[in-house]
Design an enzyme around this catalytic site. Structure first.
Site, PDB file in Angstrom:
ATOM      1  CG  ASP A  74      -0.287  -0.533   2.459  1.00  0.00           C
ATOM      2  OD1 ASP A  74       0.813  -0.540   2.436  1.00  0.00           O
ATOM      3  OD2 ASP A  74      -1.312  -0.820   3.515  1.00  0.00           O
ATOM      4  CD  GLU A 133      -3.945   3.930   6.795  1.00  0.00           C
ATOM      5  OE1 GLU A 133      -4.852   3.762   7.629  1.00  0.00           O
ATOM      6  OE2 GLU A 133      -2.935   3.474   7.008  1.00  0.00           O
TER       7      GLU A 133
END
Length: 384
Positions: A74, A133
């Site tokens: 990520d 997130e």
């Protein structure tokens, strides 16, 4: 060794300085793209995604392929003002890599650099994923069909840093590692008025208080205690004067379960409780429960056991079995569709994830890379 400790440290420090929020990781994307382009080989394909412009994929053609192995990192950061006093602190006000995605990207870049100079035996796909997130980047990528045809991994791997573990220690389990989560948003709508005449109003504050209290029974009386779960309210907004009953109260919180079935059961129970309190108090209660891509991170048992056996037996790798955690991670969405394994990587810090003071021990970088690289190379020697 084609990848040095200095290389990975440089990746991490340069990325740490340029944190960006979900789906706005343009500077980060450009940094990653420039790096991988500098390692371009004839057995390496770089793929950008116009529909998801901050995503980046790299595919290596295997020399004697039996499978396609995926590795995911990520790339987004958090809306936090950094307070580490590091010389390479964030240059973007109010944004910080407080969850260690700078570490994740650095290891993914190191793996990319290694395979650019050592053609892998199996096909390998490196996926730099935006919006972990928030905004469900894993789900967006999958629904855009990024993993079709030659771009579909047979198995997916990824890491998440863990301050509570010694630097460089790897840890995972065969089964569910992280919980599935849902964002809870509630509006309790009534009819406000003067606090001296409560019989003439429909009080949303009383209704909200009853709702918050009753929601605690979702876990204590609605979930198998062996499985567990979490319902937590994090914000309450309502009212503007001590002698006025407002028309509306807004609540937000999180719902977490170690199983997808458990998460769905808890979400259904919350809706029933809200409906009942609304009816009993002559209120309207609007409930939004959105799980997005934050499904349980369910490690494939066979792949996880294979990885655990390898890392346990390799004297050069510090490994320990993990316990399940209520942490949420949108890699769980991808693992619902493609078998794989997520691991913790210890980064040895007294500050927790999402802290403005998170300051990882960079000794984790090289040892983490070596362990992951050696496992991937080993995996390519296996027949199934």
């Amino acid at each position: 060794m084609t990848v040095s400790e200095a290389d990975i440290q440089t990746f991490r420090r340069e990325l740490h300085q340029i944190p960006e929020l979900a789906l706005a990781e343009f500077q980060t994307h450009d940094y990653l793209l420039k790096k991988v382009q500098s390692w371009q080989t004839d057995f390496m394909t770089i793929r950008e995604v116009p529909e998801l412009p901050t995503a980046l994929l790299v595919r290596f053609e295997g020399s004697h392929p039996k499978r396609t192995i995926g590795y995911r990192s990520d790339i987004d950061a958090l809306p936090i003002t950094e307070d580490t006093q590091l010389p390479f602190s964030s240059i973007h006000d109010g944004r910080m890599h407080a969850c260690g995605h700078d570490v994740h990207m650095s290891l993914a870049l190191a793996i990319t650099k290694y395979f650019s100079e050592h053609q892998p035996e199996d096909h390998v796909i490196i996926f730099f994923q935006p919006a972990e997130e928030e905004k469900s980047g894993g789900k967006l990528a999958y629904e855009l069909n990024l993993f079709e045809g030659q771009w579909r991994p047979d198995e997916f791997y990824g890491i998440h840093d863990q301050p509570d573990l010694p630097a460089g220690t790897l840890s995972t389990l065969a089964g569910t590692l992280f919980a599935g989560t849902a964002e809870l948003k509630v509006d309790v709508i009534g009819q406000g008025g003067h606090a001296a005449y409560p019989h003439l109003v429909h009080d949303p504050i009383v209704g909200a208080a009853e709702l918050i209290t009753t929601l605690q029974t979702v876990v204590s009386r609605g979930v198998d205690p062996i499985e567990g779960g979490v319902v937590s309210i994090g914000t309450i907004q309502g009212g503007f004067a001590n002698n006025v009953i407002p028309d509306r109260v807004h609540l937000e919180g999180t719902v977490r379960s170690m199983t997808l079935a458990g998460l769905k059961t808890m979400m259904a129970r919350i809706q029933k409780i809200a409906d009942g309190i609304a009816l009993a108090n002559d209120l309207t209660i609007e409930v939004s429960l959105e799980s997005g891509s934050y499904l349980p991170v369910e490690n494939d048992p066979k792949l996880a056991e294979n990885l655990i056996n390898y890392m346990t037996e390799d004297d050069n790798i510090n490994f320990e079995l993990a316990k399940p955690a209520m942490t949420g991670e949108d890699f769980g969405y991808l693992l619902q569709h493609i078998p794989g394994v997520m691991l913790w990587l210890g980064v040895n810090d007294s500050h927790p994830l999402h802290s403005a003071k998170l300051n990882i021990d960079e000794a984790a970088l090289m040892s983490g890379f070596l362990a992951l690289k050696s496992f991937l190379v080993y995996r390519m020697t296996q027949g199934d």
